[in-house]
Scaffold this motif. Structure first.
Motif, PDB file in Angstrom:
ATOM      1  N   MET A 108       2.207  11.394   2.214  1.00 11.70           N
ATOM      2  CA  MET A 108       2.872  10.365   2.981  1.00 11.70           C
ATOM      3  C   MET A 108       2.561  10.344   4.273  1.00 11.70           C
ATOM      4  N   VAL A 109       2.384  11.420   4.362  1.00 13.59           N
ATOM      5  CA  VAL A 109       1.857  12.203   5.932  1.00 13.59           C
ATOM      6  C   VAL A 109       0.297  12.272   5.889  1.00 13.59           C
ATOM      7  N   GLN A 110      -0.103  13.097   4.488  1.00 12.18           N
ATOM      8  CA  GLN A 110      -1.993  12.888   5.154  1.00 12.18           C
ATOM      9  C   GLN A 110      -2.185  11.462   4.414  1.00 12.18           C
ATOM     10  N   PHE A 111      -1.736  10.494   3.936  1.00 12.30           N
ATOM     11  CA  PHE A 111      -2.781   9.593   3.747  1.00 12.30           C
ATOM     12  C   PHE A 111      -1.956   8.298   4.641  1.00 12.30           C
ATOM     13  N   THR A 112      -1.261   8.669   5.480  1.00 12.71           N
ATOM     14  CA  THR A 112      -0.400   7.311   6.269  1.00 12.71           C
ATOM     15  C   THR A 112      -0.919   8.115   8.249  1.00 12.71           C
ATOM     16  N   GLY A 113      -1.090   9.210   7.910  1.00 17.07           N
ATOM     17  CA  GLY A 113      -0.740  10.043   9.013  1.00 17.07           C
ATOM     18  C   GLY A 113       0.594   9.823  10.149  1.00 17.07           C
ATOM     19  N   LEU A 116       0.576  -0.930  -0.144  1.00 18.05           N
ATOM     20  CA  LEU A 116       0.130   0.146   0.183  1.00 18.05           C
ATOM     21  C   LEU A 116       0.933   1.157  -0.365  1.00 18.05           C
ATOM     22  N   PHE A 117       1.674   1.376   0.245  1.00 18.03           N
ATOM     23  CA  PHE A 117       2.814   2.717   1.597  1.00 18.03           C
ATOM     24  C   PHE A 117       4.048   2.266  -0.149  1.00 18.03           C
ATOM     25  N   SER A 118       4.199   1.480  -1.211  1.00 17.84           N
ATOM     26  CA  SER A 118       4.684   2.217  -2.245  1.00 17.84           C
ATOM     27  C   SER A 118       3.727   2.478  -2.522  1.00 17.84           C
ATOM     28  N   LEU A 119       2.371   1.788  -3.287  1.00 16.14           N
ATOM     29  CA  LEU A 119       1.365   2.606  -4.378  1.00 16.14           C
ATOM     30  C   LEU A 119       1.921   3.858  -4.036  1.00 16.14           C
ATOM     31  N   LEU A 120       1.239   4.346  -2.035  1.00 15.59           N
ATOM     32  CA  LEU A 120       1.342   5.607  -1.970  1.00 15.59           C
ATOM     33  C   LEU A 120       2.420   6.870  -2.476  1.00 15.59           C
ATOM     34  N   ALA A 121       3.730   6.095  -2.216  1.00 13.60           N
ATOM     35  CA  ALA A 121       5.079   6.960  -2.157  1.00 13.60           C
ATOM     36  C   ALA A 121       5.524   6.566  -3.981  1.00 13.60           C
TER      37      ALA A 121
END
Length: 763
Positions: free
Chosen positions: A476-481, A418-423
């Motif tokens: 990343m800050v916006q979507f992961t917190g 998930l984070f790889s897609l976000l980044a």
């Protein structure tokens, strides 16, 4: 009040303290003594619930009053524990009695025993009757665990035996008949649908779709998600179809299915919002990310007298080899390790059964997640026939019963994807993040972090190692917190344990590097062969300027930050461990420790080298402490905290003989620092391997002070001895910014004190 009155009359022994309210007047002691039989029935029921069945049966034989309570209250049998017990001739009626009252553990073990004919009497091994009993119990289990993903199908899934009658096929046939009478059981519908989808027959797709549709109509989250997958996943959609697909997926996610929520978050990570704003999508992803908790598997090794973190390391490394041999996905490996950790957390396990636990977990997860499986006989063969077919079957039942059938939970690999897609990571960076995440599986102490924190730290390190401009973008800050300060502690810990430390060596003197070998393959773009940056470079990339040591605390000073984040602690201990000296570390991922000049025993251990886990409880707290009686720190006090006494300090000639007095000093992690020469401050040769205060393995020695980007005089820079005054000179430079705590602190100096004693202020 009746309970307190009864307790007040209880005859107390000198070593027993029973709290009684002060305002109650104690009656004079009499000859007779109040016993447990005089307690109210409600209190006795609370005591009996959750006891092991062996203890319940013992109490039942003590007194007729207990026998009447136990026989007349179904919750006692419904909540009884059958841990480490298997249905046999002498206890079969107790299992059946508990199963009739809805005891999930007894139902699971009985169903597996009937399915595999394991432990049953010789005259009761009839395929048809046993298959029908197993089917009835599996159906009852699914109705009693509505919040758990259906799991009964993994025990009856094809391939089936072609020689005569097959008990699995009988169970499957009986479950279909059960659905004709009870079509409202959505989880049984899912079990039948999954089994049908694995049959190599024509026209099974329509049957699968039918059962899944029935499950979705009866509010089964798993059935609704699988029905959505069959309907939309492989379909080429235009914009209108995609909008309808995502709308249905949102409805499925509201049923609480983990896979549906993860898939929805991946759509949002790809910026496919379909009717919602980016802020609304970010809230959904953040809520899902922060809904996961940590396993804390490292805590079970503190109370275990047999198991150590090194044993778990060896087991996980072996499971990586098994996964590579069978070409299993990384997801299967992560789920299997998660099953092992959750089992160890709640079930006391001996060393002799640890490998059995691992291979049984791999059998379950391979059946649960993929088409290619490990058969039970193959699992026994993989252990070099250390365990038999029957042992694997019973351990599969023990695991499933202990976890109440909850095989699949969200793990760090899910969030790495998930984070790889976000980044927006490229293919190589994604493999690198997965590699770092898989290295974390080996370390038991990573259980203190949430899977989301490990995944975020893996993606952060992957972006840093590939030299991307912004290590942690605002998206990343916006979507992961998570801000970069939130995950820096975990990132430093991962970097320390997975890259700067050496691999564990087992009892055969074999270095365990299965993960590194797995990711050195070309299909993973050989990411394990990439050069790993030193600790100093990582500090520079993350914007860390200083480290400030406060008691047992190490604070990281970040640039352009104003918040003060500290975690106080009241413990104050001093470790007297002597620090091993290390040489010959290659600057590569998971470096070998074969060239170490000097190691303690636990660094070279397999099952026997972690004895100091039990002998030394204070090994993690090896940091120096402030002497609050004076504003400056004395040299002999620092040396005493690091090496024990002045007499223990090696001479300059001895340091040169060990290769520690040369101008090009290696960093405390064993990796050469590109900026360690010239005017930069050199790390003391007396410092242990780590510059961070992160608790670790018993063989992981920490301590000392690390100063980053500080200038020293020529005389100080040329000396190979530890200079506490020169080190403390770099504590504060310029204006004091915020500090992030990496370890618990005893006492902390105020900002005013730090400013008054800084070299800049004194000048």
């Amino acid at each position: 009040m009746k309970v307190l009155s009864a307790l007040s009359k209880l005859q107390k022994s000198p070593n027993t303290f029973i709290p009684v309210h002060m305002h109650m007047q104690l009656r004079p002691r009499k000859h007779h003594q109040l016993t447990i039989w005089n307690l109210p029935e409600e209190v006795l029921l609370l005591i009996l619930k959750g006891l092991h069945v062996r203890d319940i049966l013992n109490m039942r034989t003590v007194h007729p009053y207990f026998r009447d309570i136990i026989d007349g209250n179904s919750p006692v049998w419904a909540m009884a524990s059958f841990q480490d017990n298997w249905p046999m001739c002498n206890n079969l009626h107790h299992f059946e009695q508990a199963a009739n009252f809805g005891n999930i553990e007894a139902l699971i073990k009985l169903a597996i025993a009937y399915l595999y004919n394991e432990g049953l009497p010789e005259d009761d091994r009839h395929v048809t009757s046993n298959g029908e009993k197993a089917a009835d119990m599996f159906c009852k289990i699914e109705s009693l665990t509505p919040g758990t993903e259906p799991f009964s199908w993994l025990f009856i899934r094809p391939p089936w035996s072609l020689n005569g009658a097959c008990c699995k096929e009988t169970v499957f046939t009986h479950m279909k008949k059960y659905l004709e009478k009870h079509p409202d059981n959505g989880d049984v519908q899912v079990c039948v649908a999954k089994t049908v989808s694995l049959l190599e027959e024509e026209a099974t797709g329509d049957q699968t779709q039918h059962y899944l549709q029935q499950a979705a109509q009866h509010q089964s989250g798993v059935g609704a998600y699988l029905h959505w997958q069959h309907q939309w996943q492989d379909r080429v959609c235009d914009r209108a179809c995609r909008l309808e697909s995502l709308r249905q997926l949102r409805q499925v996610a509201k049923l609480g299915n983990m896979e549906a929520n993860l898939t929805l978050c991946k759509f949002y990570a790809k910026e496919i919002y379909c009717g919602v704003t980016a802020n609304q999508a970010a809230v959904t992803v953040r809520d899902f990310v922060h809904s996961v908790s940590s396993i804390n598997v490292q805590s079970c090794f503190k109370t275990s007298h047999e198991l150590t973190p090194s044993m778990r390391y060896i087991l996980v490394d072996w499971l990586v080899e098994v996964a590579g041999m069978k070409d299993f996905s990384s997801q299967t490996l992560h789920v299997a390790v998660s099953v092992v950790d959750r089992y160890l957390k709640v079930h006391k396990t001996t060393r002799s059964k640890l490998q059995l636990l691992g291979v049984a977990a791999m059998v379950l997860c391979s059946r649960f997640l993929g088409k290619d499986i490990i058969t039970i006989r193959e699992a026994a063969w993989l252990t070099d026939n250390t365990y038999k077919y029957e042992d694997v079957v019973r351990m599969m039942g023990e695991i499933t019963a202990t976890l109440r059938g909850k095989i699949r939970v969200a793990n760090s690999f899910d969030f790495v994807e998930l984070f790889s897609l976000l980044a927006s990571l490229d293919r190589k960076s994604s493999f690198l993040a997965e590699y770092i995440c898989e290295l974390c599986l080996l370390q038991a102490e990573m259980g203190q972090y949430k899977p989301t924190e490990i995944a975020a730290a893996s993606v952060l390190l992957a972006r840093i190692l590939t030299r991307l401009d912004d290590p942690w973008p605002k998206r990343m800050v916006q979507f992961t917190g998570f801000t970069i300060e939130d995950i820096s502690r975990c990132a430093f810990h991962v970097h320390e344990k997975c890259f700067l430390e050496g691999s564990v060596v087992d009892h055969r003197d074999v270095t365990l590097q299965a993960v590194k070998l797995r990711y050195s393959d070309k299909k993973f773009m050989e990411v394990s062969e990439m050069e790993i940056m030193s600790y100093e470079e990582l500090c520079t990339m993350l914007g860390v300027t200083d480290h400030i040591q406060q008691g047992l605390d190490v604070c990281v000073k970040f640039k352009n930050d104003d918040e003060l984040i500290l975690s106080p602690s009241r413990k104050k201990r001093r470790c007297e461990r002597k620090f091993p000296c290390f040489e010959g570390r290659e600057n590569t991922a998971t470096p070998s420790i074969e060239k170490c000049a000097e190691m303690d025993e636990s660094m070279l251990s397999g099952y026997d080298g972690d004895k100091e886990d039990e002998e030394k409880d204070d090994s993690d707290d090896s940091f120096l402490e402030y002497d609050d009686s004076s504003e400056s720190l004395k040299s002999d006090e620092l040396c005493d905290g690091a090496m024990g006494s002045d007499s223990d300090l090696p001479s300059e000639g001895q340091l040169s003989a060990l290769g520690l007095g040369s101008p090009n000093i290696r960093s405390s992690s064993g990796v050469s620092s590109p900026g360690s020469s010239g005017g930069e401050a050199k790390l003391s040769p007396l410092l242990p391997r780590s510059s961070l205060g992160i608790s670790g393995h018993a063989s992981h020695v920490f301590g000392g002070v690390c100063i980053q980007n500080n200038r020293v005089s020529e005389s100080e820079g040329s000396s190979s001895h530890f200079s506490p005054q020169a080190s403390l000179r770099g504590f504060v430079q310029g204006n004091v910014s915020s500090y992030m705590t990496l370890r618990k602190t005893t006492k902390r100096k105020s900002r005013q004190f730090l400013l008054e004693n800084s070299p800049v202020q004194k000048q």
